[in-house]
Structure formats: C-alpha cells, structure tokens
Design a protein around this motif. Structure first.
Motif, PDB file in Angstrom:
ATOM      1  N   CYS A   1      49.610  25.814  35.319  1.00 53.54           N
ATOM      2  CA  CYS A   1      48.832  24.926  36.165  1.00 53.54           C
ATOM      3  C   CYS A   1      47.505  25.615  36.368  1.00 53.54           C
ATOM      4  N   PRO A   2      46.514  24.894  36.771  1.00 59.34           N
ATOM      5  CA  PRO A   2      45.193  25.493  36.895  1.00 59.34           C
ATOM      6  C   PRO A   2      45.210  26.734  37.777  1.00 59.34           C
ATOM      7  N   TYR A   3      44.423  27.678  37.376  1.00 58.65           N
ATOM      8  CA  TYR A   3      44.367  28.926  38.123  1.00 58.65           C
ATOM      9  C   TYR A   3      43.808  28.695  39.522  1.00 58.65           C
ATOM     10  N   GLY A   4      44.364  29.428  40.437  1.00 55.05           N
ATOM     11  CA  GLY A   4      43.750  29.454  41.763  1.00 55.05           C
ATOM     12  C   GLY A   4      44.611  28.941  42.893  1.00 55.05           C
ATOM     13  N   CYS A   5      45.734  28.310  42.553  1.00 58.07           N
ATOM     14  CA  CYS A   5      46.580  27.795  43.621  1.00 58.07           C
ATOM     15  C   CYS A   5      47.496  28.899  44.140  1.00 58.07           C
TER      16      CYS A   5
ATOM     17  N   ILE B   1      37.547  37.127  44.465  1.00 54.39           N
ATOM     18  CA  ILE B   1      38.864  36.509  44.624  1.00 54.39           C
ATOM     19  C   ILE B   1      38.653  35.008  44.768  1.00 54.39           C
ATOM     20  N   TYR B   2      39.178  34.286  43.823  1.00 54.53           N
ATOM     21  CA  TYR B   2      39.072  32.835  43.891  1.00 54.53           C
ATOM     22  C   TYR B   2      40.424  32.256  44.295  1.00 54.53           C
ATOM     23  N   ILE B   3      40.375  31.393  45.246  1.00 50.63           N
ATOM     24  CA  ILE B   3      41.614  30.747  45.696  1.00 50.63           C
ATOM     25  C   ILE B   3      41.343  29.286  45.979  1.00 50.63           C
ATOM     26  N   LYS B   4      42.209  28.477  45.456  1.00 49.26           N
ATOM     27  CA  LYS B   4      42.163  27.073  45.852  1.00 49.26           C
ATOM     28  C   LYS B   4      43.177  26.950  46.965  1.00 49.26           C
ATOM     29  N   GLY B   5      42.645  26.871  48.142  1.00 52.86           N
ATOM     30  CA  GLY B   5      43.515  26.962  49.311  1.00 52.86           C
ATOM     31  C   GLY B   5      44.378  25.741  49.507  1.00 52.86           C
ATOM     32  N   PRO B   6      45.224  25.806  50.487  1.00 47.53           N
ATOM     33  CA  PRO B   6      46.106  24.689  50.819  1.00 47.53           C
ATOM     34  C   PRO B   6      45.315  23.420  51.090  1.00 47.53           C
TER      35      PRO B   6
ATOM     36  N   ASP C   1      37.771  25.061  47.412  1.00 46.99           N
ATOM     37  CA  ASP C   1      37.569  26.251  46.592  1.00 46.99           C
ATOM     38  C   ASP C   1      36.971  27.360  47.449  1.00 46.99           C
ATOM     39  N   PHE C   2      37.663  28.457  47.482  1.00 43.29           N
ATOM     40  CA  PHE C   2      37.150  29.611  48.217  1.00 43.29           C
ATOM     41  C   PHE C   2      36.838  30.732  47.243  1.00 43.29           C
ATOM     42  N   LEU C   3      35.764  31.393  47.538  1.00 43.88           N
ATOM     43  CA  LEU C   3      35.453  32.564  46.723  1.00 43.88           C
ATOM     44  C   LEU C   3      35.102  33.716  47.649  1.00 43.88           C
ATOM     45  N   LEU C   4      35.934  34.737  47.600  1.00 42.68           N
ATOM     46  CA  LEU C   4      35.619  35.948  48.339  1.00 42.68           C
ATOM     47  C   LEU C   4      34.809  36.846  47.421  1.00 42.68           C
TER      48      LEU C   4
ATOM     49  N   ALA D   1      37.881  50.946  43.447  1.00 42.65           N
ATOM     50  CA  ALA D   1      38.625  49.706  43.654  1.00 42.65           C
ATOM     51  C   ALA D   1      37.654  48.579  43.967  1.00 42.65           C
ATOM     52  N   SER D   2      38.202  47.421  44.167  1.00 42.77           N
ATOM     53  CA  SER D   2      37.358  46.299  44.527  1.00 42.77           C
ATOM     54  C   SER D   2      38.184  45.307  45.339  1.00 42.77           C
ATOM     55  N   LEU D   3      37.614  44.154  45.549  1.00 45.30           N
ATOM     56  CA  LEU D   3      38.281  43.194  46.427  1.00 45.30           C
ATOM     57  C   LEU D   3      39.695  42.869  45.960  1.00 45.30           C
ATOM     58  N   SER D   4      39.810  42.549  44.714  1.00 41.83           N
ATOM     59  CA  SER D   4      41.109  42.079  44.242  1.00 41.83           C
ATOM     60  C   SER D   4      42.151  43.185  44.240  1.00 41.83           C
TER      61      SER D   4
END
Lengths: 290, 959
Positions: A5-9, A227-232, A236-239, A274-277
């Motif tokens: 499924c699409p990345y990010g969920c 960090i990309y997240i497709k939230g609930p 689209d969120f991008l940290l 290190a980094s965010l992820s």
C-alpha cells in the motif's frame, strides 16, 4: 502485494528514550573528545519529536525506557525493520549494541507483529549485519545500502524476510548511512541529498527500480532525513530539520503541496551521526490488504 | 564466429544429441522420431549411424519413414502421426495426435482449442530436453526437430506474464493465468510472504469452492488445497479467516483479486537463469570488501521490463530494455551491450557465463522473445540465413500490443468453463522454495521460423499490428513514447550495427537491374554512405553514434563472437540492414499510422511522436532491414504482404482516425524500394503482357488496377484482392479509408504506368488514386523535408510515407483543419529536383513501375499533373509541381501536414523518362535519385519505384 500500500500510513511509533550515558560510550572509532553533546538538550529535542508524533500527527506512541547500559539504544531505527505485520530484528554491526534488540523484540511481539530474527535462532547469522538506518523502504521495494555497518548477508536476510518485495543493494559513499542521504517524503517521493555521494547512490537506485519516484533534492545532507507520515487524519505530515539546522533546504520542503511541515530539531543526535528517523520505528497496525 | 554462431549451435545440438543417442541407442530404441511407430523404431536401433544421417537431414527425410531407402517411395504418402501428451495448467493431461512433421503451432492451437482459449499469445508449450531443461516450443518449427529425445510430452504454460492482468479480455484467460501462478507459488518459483500466501490462498479458495459455508465445509476444508511451498496450519487458519469475508464474490472476481495482488510481487513473471559474472562486475554491484566479482554466482531474470540481475535474493542490477543495445551469446557466454549512461561515453558490454551453450542460447532466446513481445509493436523479421552469421531465431508470434488489439475483437460471449479443483497440488509437489534456484527450468524457444511460416506470421502480424498499436500505446506507457521520441527511429539500432554499412553491396548481390538502381540510389543518397539521408540522421541520433540517446531501446539479437568478431558481423548485418532498413522504416511507419490513429482516438498527446516511438525498438528494425536485403523474392513477398496488409489495417484505422479527426497524421514509410522493385519486376512483366493492368498477374484482383500491386506476391494476392475492393470503394468515396486504398492504388498505378490513360482516369476518379501516384513520386525522391518537421518528418522520410501521407492528408483535410502545408519549401526542392532530373534526361519516374527489363519508361506528365492537382484538392496541404524536359517529366508532390504539434513533410517525385532504347534508364534513374537526395539532404528516401515499359512506349506519346 498484499502488503503493498502507499508508503506513509502509520499508526504507531516506537521510540526509546535518551539515556544518561548519551554520547558517552559511543566509543570505538569516533573521536569522543571532539564531539560534546548536551544531554539535556538532546532529551528536550527527543521530547519535541515524540510530542510532534503524538500530538501533531496523532500517532500511538510507545516509549521504551532508557537503559544506561546501552548508550546507543535511542537509535531504535537500527534494530528493527518493519513492514506490514512483519518485524525483522536486525543484527547491528557493533557487538555492544546487539542486546538493544531485546526490549524492541518484546514490544514487537506485544504489538502482535510477526517477529523474524536475523541472528541466532534461525541458525547462524553467517556474519550478517544489518542496521535499519541502511534500509530505505519505499512502499514498493527495499533499498539496502551496503555500508560500514550493513553487509550483503544482512541484506539477504532482509530479502528473505520480505519476499514480496524487490530488495536492491546500493552503494553508500563516504562512510555514511543510506538513511543519512535520503528518506521518503511522500508515497512516491524520495528526499535526496544533492551531494556527490548521494547522487551516485540515487543513480543506482534509479537504475534498479521498476517504479518511478519523484526526487526532491536538498542541498544539505542533514536535511535529507525526514519523517513522512500520512496520519490518521489522512493529512501529510513531514517532520524535518528546522531552518537553524539546515537553512538552505527548508525552502525545498515548501514545494510539497498541502503538507503539514513540522520542523523538529535534532542537532544533538546528529552530532553522533544520527538523524530524525533514527529515533523511531514506525508501524502500521491498521494494515489492510489491497 | 567461427564456431559459435547461432546457426552453428543449432547444428551442434543435433550432433550432440546424436552422439548421446548413439550411446543410448541400444538402451533407448525409441528415438523421438521413431518412437510412436514400431517399424521406424526398429530401424532406429539397427543402424545407429543412420539415425545420425537422418537427423542431419531431418528436414528432407523426416516425413518419410525412417528407412532411407524407402523414403522416396513412401515419403510423399506416408504421414506419421505422433501422440502428444500435454500437461495442462490444472494438472490434467491432454492427449492429442499430430503429424510428425507438424509445426509447433499445430500442437499449440490444438491445445488452445481444447482449452477454449482465445487470448493465447501469452501462453506456450514447453518440452523438457535431455537435460531436463524446459524449452519453449517454437510454433514455427517442426515438432520433430524440436524434440530429439524421449516421449512427446509437453506442458502448457504461461510464457509471457501480462504485467496488468486486468487488461486481459476474458475471464478464462485470467483463470489459466491464475493456475499458472498458483503453481509458481506452490513450487516456490514465485516467492511471497506469509501474508501474501494467506491472501492469495484465500482467493484461490473462494474461486474454487465458492462462499464459505460452515455447514458444508469442515474445519479441514482448506487443507486439501495448496497455497504455499510450506503450508502450515497457521496459514490455513488465516486463509479460512479471510475466506469467510468473501461472501458473494464470484470465481472470476476472486481470480481478479488474486492477480491484482500477485502481479505486484517482485518476482512475478521473472524467468530466472543461473549464470556467473564474467570479468569484473559493474560498479553498481557494490561488492563486499575484498570480494572479487569475477565468477560470482548470480541469477539473470528476464521479465517484461528488461533484464534483472540477482545475487542470491538481492537485486544487484537491472537493465531495462531501452538500456540494452544488443544481446548476444557465444558458447557458454551471454552478453548484453549497454547503452552508455548519462556520464559515460561508450557503451559497455557485460558478459555472463551460463552453465553450457544450450543454456546461453535458451537465455538469449527468452530475451529476444520477451523484448519483442513486450517492447515491440510487431515482431521483427528473422534475418536471412546466408547473410547473417548468427541465429536467425526471432520471436514470430504476436506481440503484446498485437494480441491486445486482437483480443479486443473477441466478440464471443464469455465462455463457460469449469474450474477444476486444485487438489493436484499435493505435498509431493511442494518445494521449498528458493525461487531463484529454480531457474534452470527456464524455457527457451528453439528454432527459427521457416520462411513461409514467417511470411504468414508476418501477415497476421501486420494485420493485427495496426490494430494493436493502440493496445501498445495504452499498454505501452509513456516510457515507450519517451523512448520513441528520443530515439525517434527504430532505424537507429540498425545504424548502430551498420554504422559503416554499405547497403550497396547487398544490392549488388541481387544484381537485378532494379537492384542496381537501388544501390545507386542508396549510394548517391548517402554521399558515400549507403544509408539514406534519413538513415544518416537516425544514426546521428542513434545511441551508438551519439552517446546521448539514452532511451532508445535497441536490441539486436545477433550472435556475436567476441567483441572483435562482432564488428565484422555487424558489418555484414549492416549491409543487409541498409536496404532492409528502408523496409523496416516502411513497417514502422505503417504501424505508426495505425497507432496514431488509435492514439487519436484514445489519445494522448503527441501522436506523431508516438509513432516514431512505437517503432523504436531496434530489434524490430534490424529484422526488417535484413529481410529486405537478403532475400529478394522472399523479402519481397514479405514486404509486399506487409505493405498491403498494413494498408488494410490502416484503412480501418484511418477511417477511425478520420472519424476521430485524428487520422491526419497517418504516414507510411516505405523504404522498401527494393521490395517494390522486386515486386514490380515480377508483376510488371506480367502486367505489360496483359496489356493494361497487372490484374491478370494477380489471381484474384485481376480486374482492379490495384491488382498491379498484387504483383508483389501471390501470397499477397488474397490481401491484395481485398485491397482492390477497397480501392474501388475508395474511389467512389473520398473517405480516409481511401487513403489506404490509395496506397494500393499507387502500386496499381505503377503497373498501370504502361497504360497512361488508365492512370489518368484513376487520378481523376479518385483522390486516392492520386495518392498512389504520389507514391511513385515519393519513391523516386527518397528524401524529404522532414527535417523541418523533426520527429514526424523523420519517421516519414520515405516515399512510401507519401502515399499514406497523401491519403491521410486528404482525410485530414476534411477532418483536421489544423493541418498546414509547408508547400513552399518543398516546392522549391521539387523544382531543383526537377531540373536535375531534366538534365539527366529522366522523363518521369513513376513510383510503382520499375522494370529494368523494359527499356522504355513511359509516363504521362499530364497524368502526373492531374494526380497532383487532384491530390491538392483532396488534401489541403498537398502541392504538385511538374516540370518537363524533352525526355524527362518530373512531377513533385509535396505534402505538409501539421497535427497535434507534429508536422510532416512528404515529397513524392515522379520522374518519367522518355526516350529511345539508347538511353540508359538505369543511369538516368540513379542520377535522378542522387539529385533528389542532394536537393533534400535533410530527407531520406523512403521508397523508389521504377517501372519500365518497353512495349508501351510507342503508345505513350504523352511526353
């Protein structure tokens, strides 16, 4: 595939707090004397990150308590690779980090993920080493950077674990880690550092893939790890690293349409490579077939 | 090349087999040939030596009994029947009898008929050889040549896994694909995760057993089905869990879901082959430290998108078809030549070592077939044997584009079929699976198609092709287009090979007057280079010449020996290619036209571009080129067929296009001067004799002028007839379809040239006819102004294009108002040409007619003019210019069309040379061609048609 499924969920994030020994035992090859880290600041930044994940993005957050005996345990990304309902517990390059996996394994089991071990139980690991910071999962395939910490055997185990997907190995230049130079910025978007080494890696990725990705180049390497997240909420969120840490790259993120940008500082962790992820493991528990 | 060319290899195989057989002779009295029949078998044992002989001349003797002495007597009458057992996808066996001499497709067709399968191009029949390796049966080759040992046992399998099963038309096709995939999964060839096994298994259950029914289904009900190599209780439980949620889902739906998920698996449709790296690997491999890549065990995976390279389970490199310039094999080695990358200057060749020669050849064949099926619009013609060193094997079936197009025509009601239970998957069958490990089984086709068979195949292809272009477009994605645009010409590949090429030599071989003309034509055009201007252009743009061309996919299935060796081979091919190239161009154009039309309907933007793009594949081009050059007659037939066919196909498309208003851009290139010439030669004499038209020559067509075209080949005749019919219709009507007809008519005109009057009539009567005339002109001129038009122009440099172009323009005119004409330029050029021609004494060249035999070439300037006039009337953008000298009349027809941002310029010149026998017409023609080329350096000569008529000359007082 079933798992495709699409990345990010993602629904859950697993993090591990910064121990008091943060930066102390980094040891080995690194010049300890050179890097001075601010523990309090690091913990504040960690708090900001978790706060953003929980409150802004709306993730379920699972925080593993710190262990002073494991100074690098906050780099939780390295010890597991998770896709769908399967978690591969990795075998970090450094001997002293290998016990970090235990707590993570427990959490994975509690989340009822299928846990796959890389070392030990399934027979001899054959010297396989793999760290999550060398693995880029795009939603369609895996790229594994062959680096100082990850070898081909490790990549093979990963390929054996996630059989639905193509697993391609790519060279990582300059002693960096794959995730130091790239990250996902959307379902079909890869944020990529525009350094020469990263370009070489990117070229290889382009050759190896069957898919087409949009590439968002950023001038500073530190900015390429987001960090990309497709939230609930389906937003689209991008940290990403704040303007103070990568002044030239922030404008690139503005190009992402309809994104909620969440500048998140990570200066102390980044002093240690290190980094965010590196600080979180992302999981999608609402996994659906299709 | 010394030893390893494909042909050699083919020859070798039998030898090897023979030896083995001899060894086994006693043990295995049943050699493949004899097996079914007792008598032969007996003969077999008694004389092993004979077997060898037999095999050597299998062709001649096979049909006859095994006893050589009797063969002459019995040979004719006796037909050996072989019993074939085919294992079907559901595990059942199907037994059928076929003649021993039957070709592969006979068996395949019988199986498909048994299965009620129409979309059969994705499937094939495999046979295990003595090494237990699966080989694909070549449909165009006799069965007995492909089965050297053991019983005639086969299996029916999916050969080309459609990347998008949704696009299959019939549920029954998807069902068989599902069966294949289930087997792939259970056997471990197609690895998947637990979750995927669960999901796919649940759809399988739904498809086979229907809705979950707690009363009828015990808790164990799924245990009898196989879902995975290692099936666990847990897996079955999960399958049941999912199954319960599918209430109401039909079997067809379940299969669709199954396929939608299976197609995403990374190893879906990947045909794996074991190999080792030769030489140092590629930078991309990212070897572990201190590791030497030499000799590393890898797997080569052939799939729809290209060639994948795996080391263990890891993908370490990937070469998309567009990236591959050439594939070849020698001995145990398999080579791919890679297009230089963005920052690289030279192409690189990567070698792989296969376990043995047969494996290398098998891999090579699979690559050729996959590339052709998935990348090309239509199959390329196999090379003629005597000029090419390599294997002449080519994929002769339909391409995906063609099969999609063809299957779109399926009108039958969905067939009822019974889904058999998959119980066959018993534990014994399950393998654990390292899918990679199973590669050895990759099938490969054997064999080359026979000339005749090929022709037929081509015919089919052609017909379908036009239609299929749409499919291609749809299916073929933008990549294709990109490639096409960039590459612009399919010809590129040829050029690559041929850089040095000299078409002339080939021409010489043919030796006909016509051929000489051609040659001179070519030579002049190239300014030293044999290639036409257009060719040159292509070359320049081609990847080989300029590193920049990244995308144009070209694969030449040659069997190169070493790199060094390859060069010579390349040259040889080149020569052949030169002439063929033109032909190929013709094909391409046609296809393009078809595609364009369709595109228009469908449509995405750059129709023009798409045309050229479609044609991009080098392989295709090469094949065509070769054909044209090598065998005159056969080629001519093929070409003719193609041409004619295409028109037919084109017609429909054109009509559609017209209706859609997109048809305007239809262009045909016919670089097939040779063919035409040849055809003309054969046909012409007849025609002359008949008096007026060649119709007589053409069996069926007779009455129609078009028949003259038919002259091309008897085979064509059937098609021709149709065409003629169309033509007539066309004449009556000015529809776009007429354009197609016009094409035909052109040919006719050529033949008709002798009878000038007739031609005139035609012209007047139909705009289409005008087109035909134009054709002739086009041929003469060869080069065109396409440079201006860029992409489109390139594709249509040749005269052949002009005909189509003409037609299309006419259609366009009504349909597309957008079309514009750059008449001015063209006219100028035309004028220049005319002058030149005049100097030469070339009266007029009619495209259609070229006869060296007859000394006098007759053309009516008036006719030409009329034609030209008529054309302009029909076509908004067409112009005709006529100039006359004492002995020469030159008519130039320039058409410029702009559509969808693409402009095409076509110049057709008709030169009529009138004079006494003393005049060297050939020379005059050569001159004319040369001049035309000089005048239009930017353009290439697509078609030259020469028609000579001696007898008629007196009648032709026109000039």
């Amino acid at each position: 595939m079933a798992n495709m499924c699409p990345y990010g969920c993602f629904t859950h994030a697993v993090v591990r707090s910064i121990p008091e020994t943060f930066g102390k035992a980094v040891g080995e090859g690194r010049e300890n004397g050179e890097t001075t880290v601010d523990l309090a600041k690091a913990q504040r930044q960690f708090g900001c990150l978790t706060g953003a994940l929980r409150q802004k993005v709306g993730m379920q957050l699972i925080e593993i308590p710190p262990d002073p005996e494991l100074p690098e345990s906050w780099r939780i990304e390295d010890v597991a690779v998770i896709q769908g309902d399967t978690a591969l517990i990795t075998r970090p390059f450094k001997q002293q980090r290998r016990s970090e996996v235990e707590a993570v394994r427990r959490v994975m089991s509690e989340l009822s993920l299928t846990v796959v071990e890389m070392g030990g139980e399934q027979g001899d690991s054959g010297g396989a080493t793999l760290e999550g910071s060398d693995v880029l999962f795009t939603g369609r395939e895996f790229f594994v950077g062959i680096s100082s910490h990850t070898n081909r055997r490790g990549a093979e185990v990963l390929a054996d674990t996630f059989r639905d997907f193509a697993v391609s190995t790519v060279p990582v230049c300059g002693g960096a880690r794959l995730r130091n130079v790239c990250s996902m910025g959307g379902p079909d978007t890869i944020i990529m550092s525009s350094s020469d080494g990263a370009k070489k890696t990117l070229r290889m990725m382009e050759q190896l893939t069957d898919h087409h990705y949009e590439v968002l180049p950023v001038p500073e390497e530190s900015a390429s790890n987001c960090i990309y997240i497709k939230g609930p909420s389906k937003r689209d969120f991008l940290l990403h690293r704040p303007a103070e840490e990568c002044p030239e790259s922030v404008s690139a993120f503005q190009k992402l349409q309809d994104y909620t940008l969440l500048p998140t500082a990570c200066s102390e962790a980044s002093k240690l490579g290190a980094s965010l992820s590196s600080l979180c493991l992302l999981i999608n528990r609402k996994h659906t077939y299709f | 090349m010394t030893t390893e060319s494909g042909t050699d290899s083919e020859a070798k195989q039998p030898q090897e087999n023979q030896e083995k057989r001899k060894a086994k002779a006693a043990a295995e009295p049943k050699s493949p040939q004899n097996q079914p029949e007792q008598l032969p078998a007996a003969a077999g044992h008694s004389t092993p030596a004979r077997k060898g002989q037999q095999e050597e001349d299998q062709e001649s003797h096979r049909s006859s009994t095994s006893r050589l002495s009797k063969s002459p007597l019995r040979g004719v009458k006796k037909v050996k029947i072989m019993q074939c057992k085919i294992t079907l996808l559901d595990g059942s066996d199907f037994t059928v009898n076929v003649e021993k001499r039957a070709k592969g497709h006979v068996l395949f067709d019988k199986v498909c008929e048994h299965l009620n399968l129409l979309e059969k191009d994705y499937f094939g029949i495999t046979h295990r050889d003595i090494e237990n390796q699966k080989n694909w049966l070549d449909p165009s080759k006799e069965l007995k040549k492909q089965i050297r040992t053991g019983p005639w046992n086969f299996s029916f399998n999916v050969k080309f896994y459609p990347p998008d099963p949704m696009q299959l038309i019939e549920d029954i096709t998807r069902y068989y694909l599902c069966l294949q995939l289930r087997d792939d999964i259970v056997s471990g060839r197609l690895p998947c995760s637990f979750a995927t096994h669960t999901l796919l298994g649940s759809y399988t259950v739904q498809s086979e057993l229907g809705d979950y029914d707690p009363e009828e289904m015990s808790s164990e009900y799924v245990s009898e089905l196989r879902f995975a190599p290692n099936q666990t209780k847990e897996l079955e439980e999960k399958v049941v869990e999912l199954h319960k949620t599918y209430k109401g889902m039909t079997p067809a739906e379940a299969e669709l879901h199954f396929l939608e998920n299976a197609k995403k698996l990374s190893m879906y449709g990947v045909d794996l082959h074991h190999a080792k790296l030769v030489g140092n690997l590629y930078e991309s491999l990212a070897p572990s430290e201190g590791e030497d890549s030499e000799g590393v065990e890898i797997m080569l995976g052939v799939c729809s998108s290209g060639l994948l390279i795996y080391r263990d389970r890891l993908r370490i490199n990937r070469f998309a078809w567009p990236k591959i310039l050439k594939i070849s094999y020698k001995r145990n080695n398999f080579y791919i030549k890679i297009r230089p990358g963005e920052f690289e200057q030279f192409e690189s060749t990567i070698g792989f070592k296969l376990p043995n020669h047969r494996a290398a050849k098998r891999l090579w064949k699979v690559c050729v077939e996959h590339h052709t099926f998935f990348r090309l619009v239509s199959p390329e013609a196999p090379p003629k044997k005597f000029l090419s060193l390599g294997s002449k094997f080519r994929y002769s079936g339909r391409t995906q584009a063609q099969t999609r197009r063809a299957s779109a025509q399926i009108g039958r009601p969905a067939p009822l079929f019974e889904r058999t239970s998959s119980k066959r998957y018993n534990m014994s069958r399950s393998l654990d699976g390292a899918p990679i490990m199973e590669n050895h089984e990759t099938p490969a086709k054997d064999g080359t198609a026979d000339g005749a068979a090929k022709v037929i195949a081509k015919g089919d292809i052609i017909t379908t092709v036009t239609t299929e272009k749409k499919a291609e477009e749809q299916g073929e994605q933008e990549d294709f287009k990109k490639d096409a645009t960039e590459t612009t010409e399919p010809a590129t590949p040829l050029r690559l090979d041929t850089k040095d090429t000299e078409p002339p030599p080939d021409v010489v071989k043919h030796q006909t007057n016509v051929s000489e003309l051609k040659r001179s034509f070519l030579e002049t055009g190239g300014g030293g280079t044999p290639g036409l201007t257009e060719w040159e252009k292509r070359l320049s743009s081609s990847p080989l010449r300029s590193p920049r061309g990244d995308e144009a996919p070209m694969i030449e299935p040659l069997e190169p020996q070493d790199t060094e060796d390859e060069l010579p081979v390349g040259n040889e091919t080149k020569d052949e290619v030169g002439p063929k190239g033109t032909v190929a161009a013709g094909y391409l154009v046609k296809y393009v036209a078809g595609s364009i039309i369709t595109d228009g309907a469908t449509s995405s933007g750059p129709h023009g571009i798409s045309l050229s793009t479609t044609m991009d594949d080098d392989v295709f081009v090469d094949g065509t080129l070769r054909d044209g050059v090598e065998d005159k007659t056969p080629d001519s037939h093929e070409e003719v067929l193609v041409v004619k066919v295409s028109p037919g196909a084109v017609r429909q498309e054109v009509s559609q296009a017209i209706s859609d208003k997109k048809g305007t851009l239809i262009i045909f290139r016919e670089a097939e001067d040779k063919t035409d010439d040849e055809d003309n030669e054969t046909a012409v004499p007849e025609e002359l004799e008949t008096g007026e038209k060649d119709a007589e020559t053409f069996k069926e067509d007779s009455s129609v002028d078009l028949k003259s075209q038919a002259a091309a080949v008897k085979i064509l005749s059937s098609k021709v007839e149709i065409k003629t019919g169309d033509e007539t219709q066309i004449k009556g009507i000015d529809s776009p379809k007429k354009a197609m007809v016009s094409w035909i008519s052109e040919e006719e005109t050529v033949t008709e040239v002798t009878g000038v009057k007739e031609v005139d009539e035609i012209n007047t009567s139909n705009g289409l006819q005008q087109e035909a005339e134009i054709f002739t002109f086009e041929e003469v001129q060869s080069s065109q102004l396409k440079s201006n038009l860029t992409q489109i122009t390139v594709s249509e440099p040749s005269a052949a294009v002009s005909t189509l172009g003409w037609v299309s323009p006419s259609q366009k005119a009504p349909a597309d108002q957008e079309e514009k004409e750059a008449v001015v330029r063209e006219t100028e050029t035309a004028a220049a040409k005319q002058t030149n021609l005049n100097s030469v004494e070339v009266a007029a060249n009619d495209t259609p007619v070229v006869h060296t035999e007859t000394k006098t070439i007759t053309y009516e300037a008036a006719e030409v003019d009329r034609n030209g006039d008529a054309d302009p009337g029909v076509l908004l953008s067409a112009q005709t210019i006529t100039s006359e000298t004492t002995s020469t009349t030159t008519t130039t027809h320039i058409t410029k069309t702009v559509k969808g941002g693409i402009s095409e310029t076509r110049i057709e010149k008709r030169i009529v040379i009138t004079g006494d026998t003393d005049i060297d017409h050939d020379e005059a023609l050569a001159q004319a061609i040369k001049e035309a080329k000089e005048q239009h350096p930017d353009m290439s000569v697509t078609k030259v048609v020469v028609h000579k008529e001696t007898e008629i000359t007196p009648e032709e007082g026109e000039d």
